[in-house]
Design a protein around this motif. Structure first.
Motif, PDB file in Angstrom:
ATOM      1  N   GLU A  47       0.868  -0.938  -0.288  1.00  0.00           N
ATOM      2  CA  GLU A  47      -0.612   0.201   0.174  1.00  0.00           C
ATOM      3  C   GLU A  47       0.446   1.608  -0.160  1.00  0.00           C
ATOM      4  OE1 GLU A  47      -2.265   0.315   3.257  1.00  0.00           O
ATOM      5  OE2 GLU A  47      -3.668  -1.867   2.842  1.00  0.00           O
ATOM      6  N   PHE A  48       1.851   1.486   0.769  1.00  0.00           N
ATOM      7  CA  PHE A  48       2.770   2.426   0.998  1.00  0.00           C
ATOM      8  C   PHE A  48       2.842   3.559  -0.121  1.00  0.00           C
ATOM      9  CE2 PHE A  48       6.858   4.881   2.869  1.00  0.00           C
ATOM     10  CZ  PHE A  48       5.953   5.584   3.264  1.00  0.00           C
ATOM     11  N   GLU A  49       3.605   2.137  -0.963  1.00  0.00           N
ATOM     12  CA  GLU A  49       4.471   3.147  -2.245  1.00  0.00           C
ATOM     13  C   GLU A  49       2.598   3.633  -3.470  1.00  0.00           C
ATOM     14  OE1 GLU A  49       7.307   1.936  -5.661  1.00  0.00           O
ATOM     15  OE2 GLU A  49       6.989   0.967  -3.868  1.00  0.00           O
ATOM     16  N   ILE A  50       1.625   3.139  -3.360  1.00  0.00           N
ATOM     17  CA  ILE A  50       0.682   3.784  -4.441  1.00  0.00           C
ATOM     18  C   ILE A  50       0.154   5.072  -3.516  1.00  0.00           C
ATOM     19  CG2 ILE A  50      -1.534   3.222  -4.774  1.00  0.00           C
ATOM     20  CD1 ILE A  50      -1.003   0.474  -5.580  1.00  0.00           C
ATOM     21  N   ILE A  51      -0.346   4.813  -1.859  1.00  0.00           N
ATOM     22  CA  ILE A  51      -0.641   6.191  -1.305  1.00  0.00           C
ATOM     23  C   ILE A  51       0.179   7.130  -1.009  1.00  0.00           C
ATOM     24  CG2 ILE A  51      -2.005   4.473  -0.164  1.00  0.00           C
ATOM     25  CD1 ILE A  51      -0.433   4.475   2.749  1.00  0.00           C
ATOM     26  N   THR A  52       1.189   6.687  -1.089  1.00  0.00           N
ATOM     27  CA  THR A  52       2.703   8.091  -1.154  1.00  0.00           C
ATOM     28  C   THR A  52       3.333   8.448  -2.447  1.00  0.00           C
ATOM     29  OG1 THR A  52       4.146   6.620  -0.891  1.00  0.00           O
ATOM     30  CG2 THR A  52       3.226   7.104   1.260  1.00  0.00           C
ATOM     31  N   GLU A  53       2.815   8.196  -3.215  1.00  0.00           N
ATOM     32  CA  GLU A  53       3.110   8.295  -4.507  1.00  0.00           C
ATOM     33  C   GLU A  53       2.731  10.263  -4.866  1.00  0.00           C
ATOM     34  OE1 GLU A  53       2.769   7.375  -9.551  1.00  0.00           O
ATOM     35  OE2 GLU A  53       1.243   6.320  -7.626  1.00  0.00           O
ATOM     36  N   GLY A  54       3.949  10.542  -5.246  1.00  0.00           N
ATOM     37  CA  GLY A  54       4.132  11.940  -4.597  1.00  0.00           C
ATOM     38  C   GLY A  54       4.015  13.516  -4.238  1.00  0.00           C
ATOM     39  N   GLN A  55       3.971  12.301  -2.765  1.00  0.00           N
ATOM     40  CA  GLN A  55       3.769  12.883  -1.820  1.00  0.00           C
ATOM     41  C   GLN A  55       5.447  12.322  -1.020  1.00  0.00           C
ATOM     42  OE1 GLN A  55       1.119  14.208   0.048  1.00  0.00           O
ATOM     43  NE2 GLN A  55       0.133  14.438  -1.983  1.00  0.00           N
ATOM     44  N   ARG A  56       5.672  11.835  -1.216  1.00  0.00           N
ATOM     45  CA  ARG A  56       6.912  11.327  -0.556  1.00  0.00           C
ATOM     46  C   ARG A  56       7.445  11.351  -1.501  1.00  0.00           C
ATOM     47  NH1 ARG A  56       8.687  12.791   5.018  1.00  0.00           N
ATOM     48  NH2 ARG A  56       6.566  11.957   6.095  1.00  0.00           N
ATOM     49  N   SER A  57       9.838  11.184  -1.217  1.00  0.00           N
ATOM     50  CA  SER A  57      10.390  10.874  -2.466  1.00  0.00           C
ATOM     51  C   SER A  57      10.384   9.313  -2.450  1.00  0.00           C
ATOM     52  CB  SER A  57      11.385  11.483  -2.339  1.00  0.00           C
ATOM     53  OG  SER A  57      12.461  10.682  -1.083  1.00  0.00           O
ATOM     54  N   SER A  58      10.870   8.583  -3.645  1.00  0.00           N
ATOM     55  CA  SER A  58      11.224   7.269  -3.383  1.00  0.00           C
ATOM     56  C   SER A  58      12.928   6.754  -2.681  1.00  0.00           C
ATOM     57  CB  SER A  58      12.123   7.054  -5.085  1.00  0.00           C
ATOM     58  OG  SER A  58      13.015   7.945  -5.321  1.00  0.00           O
ATOM     59  N   ALA A  59      13.254   7.998  -1.986  1.00  0.00           N
ATOM     60  CA  ALA A  59      14.534   7.952  -1.504  1.00  0.00           C
ATOM     61  C   ALA A  59      13.763   6.828  -0.096  1.00  0.00           C
ATOM     62  CB  ALA A  59      15.543   8.510  -1.179  1.00  0.00           C
ATOM     63  N   TYR A  60      12.746   7.704   0.022  1.00  0.00           N
ATOM     64  CA  TYR A  60      12.113   7.775   1.702  1.00  0.00           C
ATOM     65  C   TYR A  60      11.179   6.932   1.490  1.00  0.00           C
ATOM     66  CZ  TYR A  60       9.425   8.641   6.046  1.00  0.00           C
ATOM     67  OH  TYR A  60       8.077   8.768   6.583  1.00  0.00           O
ATOM     68  N   VAL A  61      10.759   6.165   1.084  1.00  0.00           N
ATOM     69  CA  VAL A  61       9.735   5.013   0.950  1.00  0.00           C
ATOM     70  C   VAL A  61      10.816   3.819   0.832  1.00  0.00           C
ATOM     71  CG1 VAL A  61       8.855   4.059  -0.956  1.00  0.00           C
ATOM     72  CG2 VAL A  61       8.463   6.343  -0.472  1.00  0.00           C
ATOM     73  N   ALA A  62      12.655   3.964  -0.074  1.00  0.00           N
ATOM     74  CA  ALA A  62      13.031   2.444   0.092  1.00  0.00           C
ATOM     75  C   ALA A  62      13.550   2.981   1.120  1.00  0.00           C
ATOM     76  CB  ALA A  62      14.207   2.800  -1.395  1.00  0.00           C
ATOM     77  N   GLY A  63      13.185   3.713   2.050  1.00  0.00           N
ATOM     78  CA  GLY A  63      14.516   3.660   2.691  1.00  0.00           C
ATOM     79  C   GLY A  63      13.101   2.873   4.936  1.00  0.00           C
ATOM     80  N   VAL A  64      12.266   3.751   4.743  1.00  0.00           N
ATOM     81  CA  VAL A  64      11.321   3.320   5.065  1.00  0.00           C
ATOM     82  C   VAL A  64      11.233   1.045   5.015  1.00  0.00           C
ATOM     83  CG1 VAL A  64       8.712   2.529   6.148  1.00  0.00           C
ATOM     84  CG2 VAL A  64       9.858   4.936   5.378  1.00  0.00           C
ATOM     85  N   LYS A  65      11.371   0.710   3.956  1.00  0.00           N
ATOM     86  CA  LYS A  65      10.886  -0.684   3.444  1.00  0.00           C
ATOM     87  C   LYS A  65      12.069  -1.655   3.844  1.00  0.00           C
ATOM     88  CE  LYS A  65       8.190  -0.699  -1.023  1.00  0.00           C
ATOM     89  NZ  LYS A  65       8.042  -0.670  -1.940  1.00  0.00           N
ATOM     90  N   LEU A  66      13.533  -0.901   3.255  1.00  0.00           N
ATOM     91  CA  LEU A  66      14.681  -1.085   4.612  1.00  0.00           C
ATOM     92  C   LEU A  66      14.421  -1.390   5.670  1.00  0.00           C
ATOM     93  CD1 LEU A  66      17.793  -2.147   3.650  1.00  0.00           C
ATOM     94  CD2 LEU A  66      18.734   0.417   3.853  1.00  0.00           C
ATOM     95  N   ARG A  67      14.106  -0.347   6.360  1.00  0.00           N
ATOM     96  CA  ARG A  67      14.428  -0.637   8.031  1.00  0.00           C
ATOM     97  C   ARG A  67      12.928  -2.230   8.236  1.00  0.00           C
ATOM     98  NH1 ARG A  67      15.491   4.718   7.808  1.00  0.00           N
ATOM     99  NH2 ARG A  67      12.898   5.386   7.178  1.00  0.00           N
ATOM    100  N   ILE A  68      12.601  -1.601   7.516  1.00  0.00           N
ATOM    101  CA  ILE A  68      11.020  -3.341   8.111  1.00  0.00           C
ATOM    102  C   ILE A  68      12.082  -4.532   7.969  1.00  0.00           C
ATOM    103  CG2 ILE A  68       9.242  -3.988   7.238  1.00  0.00           C
ATOM    104  CD1 ILE A  68       8.137  -1.420   7.032  1.00  0.00           C
ATOM    105  N   LYS A  69      12.269  -4.287   6.022  1.00  0.00           N
ATOM    106  CA  LYS A  69      12.957  -5.808   6.333  1.00  0.00           C
ATOM    107  C   LYS A  69      14.715  -6.152   7.373  1.00  0.00           C
ATOM    108  CE  LYS A  69      15.314  -7.408   2.264  1.00  0.00           C
ATOM    109  NZ  LYS A  69      15.795  -7.347   0.738  1.00  0.00           N
ATOM    110  N   VAL A  70      14.586  -5.215   7.183  1.00  0.00           N
ATOM    111  CA  VAL A  70      16.732  -5.298   7.684  1.00  0.00           C
ATOM    112  C   VAL A  70      16.227  -5.567   9.491  1.00  0.00           C
ATOM    113  CG1 VAL A  70      18.995  -4.620   8.115  1.00  0.00           C
ATOM    114  CG2 VAL A  70      17.900  -4.435   5.722  1.00  0.00           C
ATOM    115  N   ASN A  71      15.640  -4.806   9.962  1.00  0.00           N
ATOM    116  CA  ASN A  71      15.472  -4.611  11.347  1.00  0.00           C
ATOM    117  C   ASN A  71      13.850  -5.477  11.975  1.00  0.00           C
ATOM    118  OD1 ASN A  71      18.577  -3.316  11.580  1.00  0.00           O
ATOM    119  ND2 ASN A  71      17.193  -1.162  11.001  1.00  0.00           N
ATOM    120  N   LEU A  72      12.804  -4.922  11.415  1.00  0.00           N
ATOM    121  CA  LEU A  72      11.408  -5.246  12.105  1.00  0.00           C
ATOM    122  C   LEU A  72      10.957  -6.595  11.494  1.00  0.00           C
ATOM    123  CD1 LEU A  72       9.528  -2.128  11.341  1.00  0.00           C
ATOM    124  CD2 LEU A  72      11.145  -2.592  13.524  1.00  0.00           C
ATOM    125  N   ILE A  73      11.016  -7.178  10.736  1.00  0.00           N
ATOM    126  CA  ILE A  73      10.913  -8.232  10.180  1.00  0.00           C
ATOM    127  C   ILE A  73      11.998  -9.800  11.022  1.00  0.00           C
ATOM    128  CG2 ILE A  73      10.793 -10.012   8.634  1.00  0.00           C
ATOM    129  CD1 ILE A  73       9.638  -8.494   6.678  1.00  0.00           C
TER     130      ILE A  73
END
Length: 389
Positions: A81-107
């Motif tokens: 959902e995140f990439e779709i609902i933030t399109e145009g509101q957040r930079s691709s670098a920010y979205v990639a950073g959130v995904k990386l934190r989830i993958k590397v640390n949270l999961i």
């Protein structure tokens, strides 16, 4: 696919064609459950599967097996959902950073936990785990801001679970201790340090280490002056095209300034520069002969800026805060405050809030303290002299 059954057909041990390890599965509490035995030997795999099966049934009898979605499932839905609902509101670098934190640390920590099992206590265990892990790997704990960003990502995933009715409510994610950290000012350049910086970049532009680097050195010098006289964020400057900048005569001050149409994280905004930004902009146009849609700064020059900061001893301020290109924006705000500019107008020009400026900038500017207003003395009435009879 090779398959073996155990426990009266309730437990299955199988190996996929593209795998060397055996896996096991069973149906319990309305859900198929499977796990890898991580064993290549069939006999060892069967032994593991039986132990796993018995342990799982023991947990089920004690009420420890809950038929609910786990954190991994919620994280997958959030990323979808995140990439779709933030399109145009957040930079691709920010979205990639959130995904990386989830993958590397949270999961790795929360992945197999049921959503209802993520309690305030588990979140605090995560903070302790991250600290211990970082000290073991790098010898120092993660920065407070790093942990904060990870907890923000955790909250976003759990909010997704609440929206889909997989979770009743959000757990309390706040820190039990030290709920508010020390407010420190943003790294900036004092007037003397700023003079030292642009003198160094001008010297490098006139005498580059190698001739082929002359364009980069000249671009960096104009970048430093432009940023410190406009207060733009680095990402806003990187999006800036020549058609977005106009040289005008300001009626209020009767000075020549730049009017800039800014596109950044706050959408489209406007900025008026100081007179110090005029000459750098003119040099950029003379040097690059640009089309209206060309970028002012097609490259970041991050490495060159860091080299000059290191050479000049300016990379860190006295509190140990690291200086970057963003520090030029902070310098602009602080210098304007020191000149007595109206804080509300600065906030509008920098596309930020008065609260942010008061919190991170104004608190350490000595010019904001009015000694005449502070050192007020109460006028004491004079005692009347007694008349002698």
């Amino acid at each position: 696919m090779a398959t073996h059954t155990l426990m009266g057909g309730k437990l299955h041990v199988y190996r996929r064609e593209n795998s060397t390890c055996w896996q096991c599965s069973t149906y319990l509490a309305g859900k198929n459950r499977r796990v890898s035995t991580k064993e290549e030997s069939l006999s060892n795999a069967k032994e593991f599967a039986e132990d796993w099966y018995l342990e799982l049934h023991g947990k089920h009898k004690r009420g420890e097996v809950v038929n609910e979605r786990n954190f991994r499932t919620a994280a997958k839905q959030f990323e979808r959902e995140f990439e779709i609902i933030t399109e145009g509101q957040r930079s691709s670098a920010y979205v990639a950073g959130v995904k990386l934190r989830i993958k590397v640390n949270l999961i790795p920590f929360f992945g197999d936990m049921g959503l209802s099992e993520i309690t305030p206590g588990q979140v605090q265990e995560y903070r302790i785990h991250r600290r211990e892990q970082a000290i073991e790997k790098r010898g120092e704990p993660p920065a407070r801001s790093t942990i904060h960003q990870e907890i923000v990502a955790l909250r976003q995933v759990l909010k997704t679970a609440v929206r889909h009715e997989w979770l009743d409510r959000l757990p309390d994610l706040s820190e039990p201790y030290k709920s508010s950290g020390k407010i420190s000012h943003r790294a900036w350049f004092s007037p003397e340090e700023y003079r030292q910086l642009y003198t160094a970049t001008r010297r490098r532009a006139n005498s580059p280490v190698r001739k082929r680097y002359k364009w980069q050195c000249e671009q960096l010098h104009d970048y430093v002056l432009f940023m410190a006289n406009t207060g733009l964020r680095p990402d806003e400057a990187m999006r800036l095209q020549y058609r977005d900048v106009v040289i005008v005569e300001d009626e209020a001050t009767e000075e020549t300034i730049l009017e800039i149409e800014v596109r950044g994280k706050r959408g489209v905004g406007y900025c008026k520069s100081t007179t110090g930004a005029i000459r750098p902009f003119e040099r950029l146009k003379e040097r690059n002969d640009p089309a209206p849609t060309d970028l002012l700064f097609p490259k970041t020059h991050r490495e060159l800026l860091n080299n000059i900061l290191d050479e000049e001893g300016l990379k860190f301020d006295r509190e140990g805060n690291r200086r970057t290109a963003y520090s030029l924006r902070h310098t602009y705000i602080c210098l304007r405050l020191m000149e007595g500019a109206d804080i509300y107008q600065i906030a509008k020009n920098c596309r930020t809030s008065v609260e942010m400026i008061e919190k991170y900038y104004a608190s350490h500017i000595k010019n904001n303290l009015d000694a005449a207003a502070i050192n007020v003395r109460k006028i004491r009435p004079q005692k009347k002299k007694e008349k002698v009879a």
